[in-house]
Write a protein that holds these residues in place. Structure first.
Motif, PDB file in Angstrom:
ATOM      1  N   LEU A  26       0.918  -1.336  -0.090  1.00 15.95           N
ATOM      2  CA  LEU A  26      -0.067  -0.124   0.015  1.00 15.95           C
ATOM      3  C   LEU A  26       1.178   1.093  -0.153  1.00 15.95           C
ATOM      4  CD1 LEU A  26      -3.166  -1.041   2.626  1.00 15.95           C
ATOM      5  CD2 LEU A  26      -3.675  -0.497   0.412  1.00 15.95           C
ATOM      6  N   GLY A  27       2.020   1.314   0.457  1.00 15.42           N
ATOM      7  CA  GLY A  27       3.227   2.403   1.086  1.00 15.42           C
ATOM      8  C   GLY A  27       3.290   3.233  -0.132  1.00 15.42           C
ATOM      9  N   PHE A  40      -8.123   3.120  -0.440  1.00 19.34           N
ATOM     10  CA  PHE A  40      -7.697   1.760  -0.547  1.00 19.34           C
ATOM     11  C   PHE A  40      -7.991   0.968   0.566  1.00 19.34           C
ATOM     12  CE2 PHE A  40      -5.318   4.541  -3.701  1.00 19.34           C
ATOM     13  CZ  PHE A  40      -4.883   4.071  -4.501  1.00 19.34           C
ATOM     14  N   PHE A  41      -7.151   1.395   1.988  1.00 18.51           N
ATOM     15  CA  PHE A  41      -7.447   0.933   2.812  1.00 18.51           C
ATOM     16  C   PHE A  41      -8.948  -0.562   3.506  1.00 18.51           C
ATOM     17  CE2 PHE A  41      -4.673   3.340   5.878  1.00 18.51           C
ATOM     18  CZ  PHE A  41      -3.252   3.674   4.791  1.00 18.51           C
ATOM     19  N   ASP A  53     -15.201  -5.190   9.695  1.00 17.52           N
ATOM     20  CA  ASP A  53     -16.271  -5.128   8.793  1.00 17.52           C
ATOM     21  C   ASP A  53     -16.150  -3.717   8.714  1.00 17.52           C
ATOM     22  OD1 ASP A  53     -17.560  -3.754  11.435  1.00 17.52           O
ATOM     23  OD2 ASP A  53     -18.554  -6.464  12.251  1.00 17.52           O
ATOM     24  N   ASP A  54     -17.586  -3.020   8.074  1.00 17.01           N
ATOM     25  CA  ASP A  54     -18.012  -1.949   7.911  1.00 17.01           C
ATOM     26  C   ASP A  54     -17.777  -0.721   8.977  1.00 17.01           C
ATOM     27  OD1 ASP A  54     -17.618   0.220   5.564  1.00 17.01           O
ATOM     28  OD2 ASP A  54     -19.084  -1.238   4.373  1.00 17.01           O
ATOM     29  N   ARG A  55     -18.610  -1.259   9.925  1.00 19.68           N
ATOM     30  CA  ARG A  55     -18.508   0.052  10.673  1.00 19.68           C
ATOM     31  C   ARG A  55     -18.010  -0.344  11.787  1.00 19.68           C
ATOM     32  NH1 ARG A  55     -23.934  -1.941  13.872  1.00 19.68           N
ATOM     33  NH2 ARG A  55     -23.279   0.176  14.636  1.00 19.68           N
ATOM     34  N   ALA A  56     -17.162  -0.695  12.177  1.00 14.94           N
ATOM     35  CA  ALA A  56     -15.803  -1.510  12.506  1.00 14.94           C
ATOM     36  C   ALA A  56     -15.044  -0.311  12.263  1.00 14.94           C
ATOM     37  CB  ALA A  56     -15.430  -2.267  12.606  1.00 14.94           C
ATOM     38  N   TYR A  57     -14.204  -0.235  10.501  1.00 12.68           N
ATOM     39  CA  TYR A  57     -13.883   0.453  10.360  1.00 12.68           C
ATOM     40  C   TYR A  57     -14.361   1.665  10.041  1.00 12.68           C
ATOM     41  CZ  TYR A  57     -10.754   2.554   6.080  1.00 12.68           C
ATOM     42  OH  TYR A  57     -10.478   2.795   5.544  1.00 12.68           O
ATOM     43  N   VAL A  75      -5.074   5.268  11.565  1.00 18.90           N
ATOM     44  CA  VAL A  75      -6.017   3.895  10.484  1.00 18.90           C
ATOM     45  C   VAL A  75      -5.130   2.753  10.719  1.00 18.90           C
ATOM     46  CG1 VAL A  75      -7.644   3.106   9.590  1.00 18.90           C
ATOM     47  CG2 VAL A  75      -7.837   5.211  10.122  1.00 18.90           C
ATOM     48  N   GLY A  76      -3.978   3.302   9.382  1.00 21.23           N
ATOM     49  CA  GLY A  76      -3.208   1.907   9.084  1.00 21.23           C
ATOM     50  C   GLY A  76      -2.933   1.224  10.294  1.00 21.23           C
ATOM     51  N   ILE A  77      -2.313   2.309  11.772  1.00 21.31           N
ATOM     52  CA  ILE A  77      -1.940   1.605  12.881  1.00 21.31           C
ATOM     53  C   ILE A  77      -2.464   0.854  13.498  1.00 21.31           C
ATOM     54  CG2 ILE A  77      -0.890   2.313  14.985  1.00 21.31           C
ATOM     55  CD1 ILE A  77      -0.067   4.999  13.988  1.00 21.31           C
ATOM     56  N   ALA A  78      -4.006   1.548  13.639  1.00 19.27           N
ATOM     57  CA  ALA A  78      -4.500   0.581  14.235  1.00 19.27           C
ATOM     58  C   ALA A  78      -5.305  -0.518  14.051  1.00 19.27           C
ATOM     59  CB  ALA A  78      -6.016   1.784  14.375  1.00 19.27           C
ATOM     60  N   VAL A  79      -5.323  -0.203  12.064  1.00 19.47           N
ATOM     61  CA  VAL A  79      -6.022  -1.846  11.933  1.00 19.47           C
ATOM     62  C   VAL A  79      -4.316  -3.037  11.986  1.00 19.47           C
ATOM     63  CG1 VAL A  79      -5.696  -3.174   9.692  1.00 19.47           C
ATOM     64  CG2 VAL A  79      -7.068  -0.831   9.727  1.00 19.47           C
ATOM     65  N   GLY A  80      -3.221  -2.640  12.127  1.00 19.45           N
ATOM     66  CA  GLY A  80      -1.831  -2.882  12.373  1.00 19.45           C
ATOM     67  C   GLY A  80      -2.255  -4.230  13.733  1.00 19.45           C
ATOM     68  N   LEU A  81      -2.363  -2.740  14.803  1.00 27.56           N
ATOM     69  CA  LEU A  81      -2.672  -2.921  16.282  1.00 27.56           C
ATOM     70  C   LEU A  81      -3.811  -4.669  16.212  1.00 27.56           C
ATOM     71  CD1 LEU A  81      -1.762  -1.913  19.082  1.00 27.56           C
ATOM     72  CD2 LEU A  81      -3.912  -0.370  18.841  1.00 27.56           C
ATOM     73  N   SER A  82      -4.970  -3.741  15.812  1.00 27.92           N
ATOM     74  CA  SER A  82      -5.995  -5.141  15.348  1.00 27.92           C
ATOM     75  C   SER A  82      -5.962  -6.615  15.124  1.00 27.92           C
ATOM     76  CB  SER A  82      -7.147  -4.702  15.676  1.00 27.92           C
ATOM     77  OG  SER A  82      -7.082  -4.570  13.505  1.00 27.92           O
TER      78      SER A  82
END
Length: 405
Positions: A26-27, A40-41, A53-57, A75-82
């Protein structure tokens, strides 16, 4: 992903190496700025991989829009964290940031090798490109963040304040003024939709990160003033910029310009040229900090300076994302918080509006040819939807042509 009670920590289900590989791709390919990055995310992590899911995103995006700093990176950091815990959060940031940071460092070395290039035509064309890009950002943000008369008034008042008192303190004061004005003027607006956020970390960890955020924000200026180290001055300036930027990467322009140009760390021409070049690379605009760290004259500079500035400008994002997650559910429901945020968002549009005039316009538009080139670039961006990197390349060529004729 299953929901977790507020204050609990989710069990990671993936590997940090997996997160790194996805975000590195992505980078390398995510052009178009933070709004495009979020698109893109969503395609990658909601539709294709189904990590969220869509609501969580959508709720993650709402959280990161609420926080200061680069929303797409957060947002990317949070997605990676999850996905893979704290190692996954770091891997997401590294993968998404590394390609554009490396490109910006290479550009800084190219300017140094060319010597005296700050006055060349192609570099002036990059400054003209910055006029069109910032104008597009102001218009787009104004439509969504200052669309009524109350918020438009906040926007113009903050722009006037910053132009009348050109200092970092005036910018901070403008943000505070925007928050207070929003609290007074926009409390009757409809509340934002609320969706449950199934991603959380422990409250103790979150509180520790929030405390560290404020300790560094308050303590770094004092420490830098007492120690007299240029490296510490860099950490202070870039950490403060990363802590106070609301509304997207473009708003970092006035904060960083005020931090580095008046001190003589880099010339205004080189600053704006780097900002123009940053539009031509994928990934987060905050990697402009890597260019500044590499191009500055006082040591540390080069790769070492780039690493210091890059880590310092992104450090607040890590602390705020981890710190805010456990408390976001309750906080975002409060109408006074939503009202203050509306005022802050209008204020940051005012900051960017002031920056559009000075230093962007005053440094780039010196004649009719520059104005025509900027107008053409703005037309390509707004009406023809041309990719920003292509507009930057065209402006560089146009600037070289204007220098010849």
């Amino acid at each position: 992903m299953p929901s977790n009670p507020a204050g609990s920590s989710p069990r990671p289900t993936g590997r940090w190496s997996e997160v790194l590989a996805v975000f590195l791709r992505l980078g390398l390919t995510s052009f178009g700025g933070p709004v495009a990055h979020l698109g893109f995310f969503r395609e990658e992590f909601v539709n294709r991989r189904r990590w969220l899911d869509d609501r969580a995103y959508a709720d993650l995006v709402a959280l990161c829009q609420f926080l200061p700093g680069p929303a797409s990176s957060q947002v990317g950091i949070a997605v990676g964290l999850s996905r893979a815990g704290y190692a996954g959060g770091f891997a997401a940031w590294l993968g998404f940031t590394l390609p554009s940071a490396a490109a910006m460092v290479a550009f800084a070395y190219a300017i140094d090798v060319l010597g005296g290039a700050a006055g060349s035509g192609w570099l002036h064309g990059l400054k003209v490109a910055a006029v069109a890009v910032v104008a597009q950002a102001v218009l787009g943000m104004m439509r969504s963040l200052a669309a009524d008369r109350e918020r438009a008034t906040i926007m113009v008042a903050v722009a006037a304040l910053v132009l009348a008192v050109p200092s970092a303190w005036a910018q901070v004061g403008g943000i505070v003024l925007g928050g207070l004005s929003g609290l007074l003027l926009t409390r009757d607006a409809a509340p934002a939709d609320h969706a449950h956020l199934p991603l959380s970390v422990g409250r103790r960890t979150g509180l520790w990160c929030l405390v560290m955020f404020f300790v560094l924000l308050i303590g770094l200026p004092v420490l830098a003033a007492s120690v007299g180290s240029h490296a510490l001055d860099l950490v202070d300036a870039f950490y403060r910029a990363g802590s106070l930027v609301f509304g997207g990467g473009h708003v970092v322009l006035p904060l960083l310009q005020e931090a580095v140009v008046p001190r003589g760390w880099i010339s205004n021409d080189a600053f704006l040229a780097g900002y123009g070049a940053a539009q031509a690379v994928p990934g987060p605009l905050f990697t402009f900090a890597a260019y500044l760290g590499a191009a500055m004259q006082p040591a540390p500079s080069g790769v070492g300076g780039a690493l210091i500035c890059l880590i310092a400008v992104f450090a607040p994002s890590f602390l705020l994302v981890v710190g805010a997650l456990p408390f976001w559910e309750a906080l975002r429901r409060r109408p006074e918080v939503q009202a203050a945020l509306r005022g802050v968002n209008a204020a940051v549009v005012g900051l960017l509006l002031a920056a559009l005039y000075h230093p962007v316009w005053t440094s780039a538009i010196a004649g009719r040819g520059d104005f025509a080139l900027a107008a053409a670039a703005f037309l390509l961006l707004m009406m023809w939807k041309t990719a920003p990197w292509a507009v930057v390349v065209l402006c560089a060529a146009g600037g070289a042509l204007l220098a010849i004729v």
